[in-house]
Write a protein that holds these residues in place. Structure first.
Motif, PDB file in Angstrom:
ATOM      1  N   UNK A  95     -16.265 -20.522 -15.222  1.00  0.00           N
ATOM      2  CA  UNK A  95     -16.306 -20.386 -13.990  1.00  0.00           C
ATOM      3  C   UNK A  95     -14.543 -21.761 -14.703  1.00  0.00           C
ATOM      4  N   UNK A  96     -14.343 -22.369 -15.731  1.00  0.00           N
ATOM      5  CA  UNK A  96     -12.631 -23.357 -15.660  1.00  0.00           C
ATOM      6  C   UNK A  96     -12.000 -22.148 -15.740  1.00  0.00           C
TER       7      UNK A  96
ATOM      8  N   UNK B 168     -14.656 -30.487 -21.714  1.00  0.00           N
ATOM      9  CA  UNK B 168     -15.628 -28.906 -21.838  1.00  0.00           C
ATOM     10  C   UNK B 168     -16.568 -28.704 -22.508  1.00  0.00           C
ATOM     11  N   UNK B 169     -18.192 -27.859 -22.235  1.00  0.00           N
ATOM     12  CA  UNK B 169     -18.730 -27.516 -23.024  1.00  0.00           C
ATOM     13  C   UNK B 169     -19.165 -25.938 -22.784  1.00  0.00           C
TER      14      UNK B 169
ATOM     15  N   UNK C 179     -20.493 -26.412 -28.726  1.00  0.00           N
ATOM     16  CA  UNK C 179     -19.608 -26.793 -28.730  1.00  0.00           C
ATOM     17  C   UNK C 179     -18.977 -27.923 -27.164  1.00  0.00           C
ATOM     18  N   UNK C 180     -18.693 -29.101 -27.261  1.00  0.00           N
ATOM     19  CA  UNK C 180     -18.241 -30.114 -26.567  1.00  0.00           C
ATOM     20  C   UNK C 180     -16.597 -30.674 -27.113  1.00  0.00           C
TER      21      UNK C 180
ATOM     22  N   UNK D 206     -24.039 -20.767 -20.239  1.00  0.00           N
ATOM     23  CA  UNK D 206     -23.615 -21.569 -20.346  1.00  0.00           C
ATOM     24  C   UNK D 206     -23.592 -22.676 -20.163  1.00  0.00           C
ATOM     25  N   UNK D 207     -23.366 -23.777 -20.930  1.00  0.00           N
ATOM     26  CA  UNK D 207     -24.349 -25.249 -21.261  1.00  0.00           C
ATOM     27  C   UNK D 207     -23.564 -25.785 -19.461  1.00  0.00           C
ATOM     28  N   UNK D 208     -22.002 -25.059 -19.058  1.00  0.00           N
ATOM     29  CA  UNK D 208     -21.769 -26.020 -17.877  1.00  0.00           C
ATOM     30  C   UNK D 208     -20.624 -24.286 -16.655  1.00  0.00           C
ATOM     31  N   UNK D 209     -21.589 -25.653 -15.377  1.00  0.00           N
ATOM     32  CA  UNK D 209     -21.149 -24.431 -14.306  1.00  0.00           C
ATOM     33  C   UNK D 209     -22.319 -23.035 -13.935  1.00  0.00           C
TER      34      UNK D 209
END
Ligand code: H79
Length: 587
Positions: free
Chosen positions: A341-342, A366-367, A404-405, A437-440
């Protein structure tokens, strides 16, 4: 716990193998090229289809040549602009559908040297300038459509105002003009990087193979695009549809998107809808993040210069590609079968590059999932002092999930898209399975589903073939998700009727059947451009109480045959079913 590879890993392996093919290595490493549509049609300035659109008689169209005198043409300036933009190859129209050769052809006097007051051979001049600058020169050649030649015969777009279809003898055109001209191009201009064929509709399998043999016999290392034939699998690489960006995992061979800077190929004064440098860079990273090449078009003017509105955009893109060259050239696409998404992601041995859109800059860091290597260092490529960014890696044993963050700086480091470089320890080791994915948002793309036949077509009853797409994926965050169908709709189509029957969705005992509506426009999609618009349709909600591996199936007549026999790029689909997007509704 294991997860089936959802069909993607094998394809990616093949992509990497193809990239190691020494004939193709220069091209897959180049990533970014300049397309040039230049011909007599620059004079009327309404694009390269004007002769066909206005049914201009051959004798009339030929008169344009008497006025074609591009005295401001400067091959070195064009090549310098391509180089400044970060483009590594040039594909120029040696002959487009109008049949006019933009070089000195002995096979046909309808060419720039013999028929215009200009009298120079711009392709010779470009060949010299390219060789000097280290840019690979390539030729577009319209091998089937030719509105000037009495015997050229295409499935659909013929000159029927001067010539009678029933009097055409294709071999006279094919043997008498197309093949001799290709021979000239492959023997008189030094090394030709690739031949870019177009619109092969109606060309027999035999004649397609004949052209390939012809090219190979003259320059064995010259690459050939898939449009040499409408039979699948020919040529060295896949040309996506005009302005079509491939989906992750869609192609088993290296691929390229031909794209316009505005909405036209040949020079036109009518079209002033220009893509911004911001959106061009996002499209470039979207393409290379999926392992593709971008061939970006300019349409020079009749006097021989590239329109300043095009040149200024390319120079701006070039500032960005210059700063981020390491994350572009010679890289592989993302190993992860998801749209991010990013932004986008590229890799090379020992490195991962995160191409983060500035307008999606994640304030709280960002993760990213799926990197198994230890990360040694993270920094922004645009930051010359390479200030190290803080990061943390974690492993969830139960989910077999590596995360990974990274703590990003408060402000993006570059213009439009900022690249974060990660240095990895050891050989790249990625989890290529379809994992959230962890985000989005989490998007299930059609190429990463297993496609099967659900019901044969009933042609008498007018019922189309129904196919099923089954995704096996690892959900990281359990909960309730809104389901959004992602479609690309052709601009000239009304929505009603594009999905002839309700779409059926099923997962974990939950079933939904919905007629997709045109609910939201996704104007932000970097992979969608004119003549398509991205449309989101609200399909309802599913709840998954457990993290882990789930399956979801989607049934629709719009799912295409995964192994078609033909491509028909001149008939772009009215609607393309691209993906199912999952958006978590409970935080
Ligand atoms: O060279 C550029 C186009 O001229 C060529 N491919 C790119 C790279 C191309 N050839 N055929 N097509 C694209 C598809 C034809 C679409 C058509 Fe039409 C729809 C022909 C007639 C109706 C577009 C709209 C062209 C004229 C009107």
């Amino acid at each position: 716990m294991g997860i089936s590879k959802a069909g993607s890993t094998g394809q990616e392996e093949q992509n990497r193998t193809a990239e190691r093919d020494p004939r193709k290595a220069w091209w897959t490493a180049a990533r970014f090229g300049m397309f040039i549509h230049w011909g007599l049609y620059a004079l009327p300035a309404q694009g390269e289809w004007i002769m066909y659109a206005q049914k201009t008689p051959v004798r009339e169209y030929e008169k344009l040549a008497q006025r074609f005198n591009p005295t401001e043409f400067d091959a070195k300036a064009w090549v310098a602009l391509a180089k400044e933009a970060g483009m590594r190859y040039i594909v120029i129209t040696a002959k487009h559908h109008d049949g006019f050769a933009m070089y000195g052809s002995k096979a046909d006097p309808f060419n720039i040297v013999d028929a215009t007051p200009f009298g120079r051979d711009p392709l010779k001049e470009l060949a010299e300038a390219c060789a000097e600058a280290g840019i690979v020169l390539c030729f577009y050649y319209s091998h089937v459509i030719d509105w000037h030649h009495p015997h050229a015969l295409h499935k659909e777009h013929n000159n029927t105002w001067d010539y009678k279809l029933e009097e055409k003898r294709f071999a006279e055109y094919f043997e008498g003009k197309a093949k001799p001209q290709l021979k000239e191009l492959l023997t008189e201009y030094g090394r030709v990087g690739l031949l870019w064929f177009d619109t092969a509709g109606g060309l027999s399998e035999e004649d397609s193979k004949d052209i390939v043999r012809h090219v190979r016999s003259l320059q064995p290392d010259c690459l050939i695009n898939s449009r040499v034939s409408h039979f699948m699998g020919m040529g060295d690489f896949v040309s996506k549809g005009d302005n079509e960006i491939g989906m992750s995992g869609e192609d088993t061979r290296p691929w390229e998107t031909p794209m316009t800077l505005n909405q036209s190929w040949g020079y036109t004064t009518k079209d002033q809808v220009w893509k911004t440098a911001d959106s061009l860079i996002k499209k470039l990273v979207n393409v290379i993040g999926k392992g593709g090449n971008l061939l970006l078009n300019v349409g020079p003017m009749p006097q021989g210069t590239i329109p300043e509105l095009s040149a200024e955009r390319l120079r701006e893109v070039g500032e960005w590609t210059g700063r981020n060259a390491e994350a572009i050239y010679g890289t592989d696409g993302s190993p992860f079968p998801v749209e991010l998404e990013w932004g986008a992601l590229t890799t090379r041995p020992g490195r991962v590059y995160l191409h983060v859109h500035n307008d999606k800059w994640p304030a709280n860091g960002l993760r990213l999932g799926g990197i198994r290597n230890r990360v040694l260092r993270a920094y922004c490529l645009a930051d010359q002092s390479r200030t190290e960014l803080e990061f943390e890696q974690a492993y969830d044993e139960e989910l077999e999930l590596h995360t990974l963050e990274i703590r990003l700086p408060d402000e993006p480091a570059d213009q439009y898209v900022s690249v974060v470089a990660l240095e990895l320890e050891g050989e790249n080791d990625f989890d290529r399975t379809l994992t959230q994915m962890p985000d989005g948002v989490f998007q299930l793309e059609v190429p990463h589903a297993k496609i099967s036949l659900v019901r044969e077509a009933d042609e008498e009853a007018g019922i189309p073939v129904i196919r099923g797409a089954e995704w096996t994926f690892k959900l990281v965050k359990p909960g309730t998700y809104e389901l959004l169908l992602v479609s690309f709709k052709r601009h000239d189509q009304a929505w009603n009727g594009l999905y002839p029957e309700p779409i059926l969705l099923e997962s974990a005992g939950q079933v939904i059947a919905v007629d997709p509506r045109e609910d939201l426009a996704d104007s932000d999609s970097p992979s969608c451009q004119h003549p398509y618009t991205a449309v989101l349709s609200r399909m309802g909600q599913f709840t998954w109480d457990q993290a882990g591996v789930h399956t979801l199936t989607l049934l629709s007549s719009r799912l295409k045959d995964p192994a078609p026999k033909f491509t028909e790029i001149w008939h772009a689909d009215a609607v393309k079913l691209r993906a199912l997007r999952l958006v978590r509704v409970d935080g």
